[in-house]
Write an enzyme that holds these catalytic residues in place. Structure first.
Site, short mmCIF file in Angstrom:
data_model
loop_
_atom_site.label_atom_id
_atom_site.label_comp_id
_atom_site.label_asym_id
_atom_site.label_seq_id
_atom_site.Cartn_x
_atom_site.Cartn_y
_atom_site.Cartn_z
N ASP A 1 22.27 16.92 23.46
CA ASP A 1 21.00 17.66 23.56
C ASP A 1 20.95 18.68 22.43
OD1 ASP A 1 18.58 18.53 24.40
OD2 ASP A 1 19.27 19.47 26.24
N PHE B 1 15.80 24.28 33.32
CA PHE B 1 14.93 24.96 34.28
C PHE B 1 13.87 25.79 33.56
CE2 PHE B 1 18.66 27.78 33.59
CZ PHE B 1 18.01 28.91 33.10
N GLU C 1 11.93 29.41 35.03
CA GLU C 1 11.94 30.26 36.21
C GLU C 1 11.27 31.61 35.96
OE1 GLU C 1 16.12 29.99 36.97
OE2 GLU C 1 16.65 31.62 35.62
N HIS D 1 15.22 26.97 29.95
CA HIS D 1 16.44 26.38 29.38
C HIS D 1 16.22 24.88 29.25
CE1 HIS D 1 20.70 24.67 30.21
NE2 HIS D 1 20.58 24.92 28.91
N HIS E 1 22.10 26.80 21.64
CA HIS E 1 23.54 26.77 21.93
C HIS E 1 24.19 25.40 21.75
CE1 HIS E 1 21.72 26.76 26.17
NE2 HIS E 1 22.18 25.54 26.03
N PRO F 1 22.43 33.20 30.78
CA PRO F 1 22.06 33.08 32.20
C PRO F 1 23.27 32.99 33.10
CG PRO F 1 21.87 30.96 31.12
CD PRO F 1 22.26 31.94 30.04
N SER G 1 23.41 31.91 37.32
CA SER G 1 22.99 30.72 38.05
C SER G 1 21.63 31.06 38.66
CB SER G 1 23.99 30.35 39.15
OG SER G 1 23.91 31.30 40.21
N MET G 2 21.08 30.15 39.46
CA MET G 2 19.76 30.46 40.01
C MET G 2 19.80 31.59 41.04
SD MET G 2 18.96 27.13 42.39
CE MET G 2 19.59 25.86 41.32
N HIS H 1 27.44 30.70 26.72
CA HIS H 1 26.02 30.32 26.84
C HIS H 1 25.55 30.39 28.28
CE1 HIS H 1 27.23 26.52 28.51
NE2 HIS H 1 26.08 25.92 28.32
#
Length: 463
Positions: free
Chosen positions: A145, A225, A227, A253, A335, A367, A369-370, A391
């Site tokens: 990616d 995500f 958010e 992200h 990243h 970040p 986590s959620m 990252h």
């Protein structure tokens, strides 16, 4: 004369009986097989007579290189000693990730390396691995990616903007974000990236342009995500002139979608053919930047990075329009990428596979986590980390282990306890799958200064 062009046809033109014939046939079959044989042979004759004129050409550049300065294919052996390296947060990192870094440091092209505190094992370089090389780029050192990145937009709105608007904000996320392989926006947006010359000059990219156009403004599956959350600014000396306080914000992200994945697949294949390595490190095959393929990958990688940024810009534009408010600050960074940077006085290719650039004064967002906060940071320019930081929090459990360990009801309980609403998402992205972000940040105080935090409230992921 038959319709299919063969090696004999090229020999008749005067091509030497060496690998240049195989290269020419490969390029023609890949990019020009639908064209008339006569016109291809006419071009091939011109390449044979004047190869210097075709340097960098999409179809014929590699053929010209094979005629003038053929790439030498030979088995590369690893060095017995490792290039210098530093590991941050060593006690929190699995052995496999360390061994992957150690192997990469023995490549004959390696200059220096580092491992970030969120590191875990991956393909080729470990996730969280940083590697500086001499005039060579490793497609799997960048990753599949290409240009995967974070983008944080802070609005001129207080955190209290959430109150009474939860359902409206959920609808905005559902309507303005698209995830996975098949979802795309009904109303397509244009972007200047589509008019870059690389999309016309490199045949692979030309073929991928329709897919890239279709997928603009969408996000991938897995841990990608978009958010809504609360950005808390702690440092009054910030460069945005934002007062200390809490603001409404959106964090995304994702990366370069099918464009980056196809670039990675194509050039990894070429690298493994040109750079045979022992089996345990074959994912670390590289492309010499003095070769046609090396230069072409570099251009394609940078284009994929620009496209990834364009996707984020489109996501944030759509959301800002739906909210009807102005973004006052955007903080963003790649990243999964490679950069030309100076390392110990030498220009190197610095690969950051799941690592954030953290040069002195460079802004970033790391970040959690959620259900855990992310951190707004400013780089300290630490040479031992090759100007890098983590990252994210990094995985504690693999995707397979998550599916075997956690249940949807457990995830719902954790989300509820943290007052987070999740749209989509799978068990393999459970909040519990990730390391403790506060520990990770504690292990990189020498790498970044914390300016503030971002706490997720409404999270949208692929189903």
């Amino acid at each position: 004369m038959g319709n299919k062009l063969s090696g004999k046809d090229l020999i008749k033109l005067g091509f030497p009986k060496n690998n240049s014939i195989n290269i020419a046939l490969g390029q023609i079959n890949r990019y020009r097989k639908r064209e008339k044989k006569e016109s291809i042979l006419t071009e091939a004759k011109e390449v044979l007579l004047h190869p210097e004129k075709f340097e960098g050409h999409g179809t014929w550049g590699k053929v010209a290189e094979g005629l003038v300065n053929p790439v030498q294919v030979r088995m590369h052996q690893l060095k017995t000693t490792r290039a210098p390296f530093t590991i941050f947060g060593e006690n929190e990192i699995d052995q496999q990730a360390k061994f992957q870094l150690y192997d990469s440091l023995k490549l004959p092209i390696s200059v220096a390396g580092a491992l970030m505190p969120d590191a875990h094992s991956g393909y080729g370089l470990p996730i969280g691995g940083v590697l500086a090389t001499d005039n060579a780029v490793i497609p799997y050192g960048v990753g599949v990616d290409i240009g995967c990145r974070m983008s944080l937009s802070i609005f001129d709105l207080p955190a209290s903007h959430f109150k009474g608007k939860e359902h409206q904000l959920q609808a905005i996320l559902k309507d303005n974000t698209k995830f996975g392989m098949n979802e795309t926006h009904a109303t397509k947006a244009d972007h200047e990236v589509f008019y870059k010359s690389e999309f016309q000059d490199i045949p692979l990219l030309k073929n991928l342009l329709p897919k890239a156009y279709k997928q603009l403004g969408s996000s991938g599956g897995g841990n990608h995500f978009v958010e809504f959350g609360i950005a808390k600014i702690d440092n009054p000396e910030n460069e945005w002139k934002l007062g200390v306080g809490e603001y409404f914000a959106v964090l995304s992200h994702s990366g370069s979608r099918g464009l980056g994945a196809n670039i990675a697949k194509h050039y990894t294949y070429l690298a493994t053919k040109q750079c045979p390595l022992p089996k345990n490190v074959q994912h670390l095959a590289w492309l010499d930047l003095n070769t046609h393929d090396g230069q072409e990958y570099w251009l394609a990688m940078n284009l994929a990075g620009e496209y990834a940024k364009a996707c984020h810009d489109d996501i944030h534009r759509r959301i800002a329009k739906a909210i009807g408010k102005r973004v006052v600050v955007t903080i963003e960074n790649h990243h999964n990428f490679a950069w030309k940077e100076m390392v110990n006085g030498q220009e190197c290719i610095v690969h950051r596979k799941g690592a954030t650039p953290a040069a002195e004064g460079q802004l970033g967002i790391i970040p959690g986590s959620m259900t855990a906060p992310g951190y707004i940071v400013k780089g300290k320019g630490n040479a031992e980390s090759l100007n890098s930081a983590s990252h994210g929090a990094g995985r504690l459990f693999s995707r397979a282990k998550c599916k075997a360990t956690f249940t949807q009801s457990e995830i719902k309980k954790v989300l509820k306890a943290n007052d987070v609403t999740l749209i989509g998402g799978n068990i393999d992205e459970a909040p519990m799958a990730y390391k403790d972000i506060t520990k990770v940040m504690g292990n990189q105080t020498d790498l970044v200064e914390v300016l503030g935090t971002f706490t997720p409230k409404i999270v949208r992921m692929d189903r």
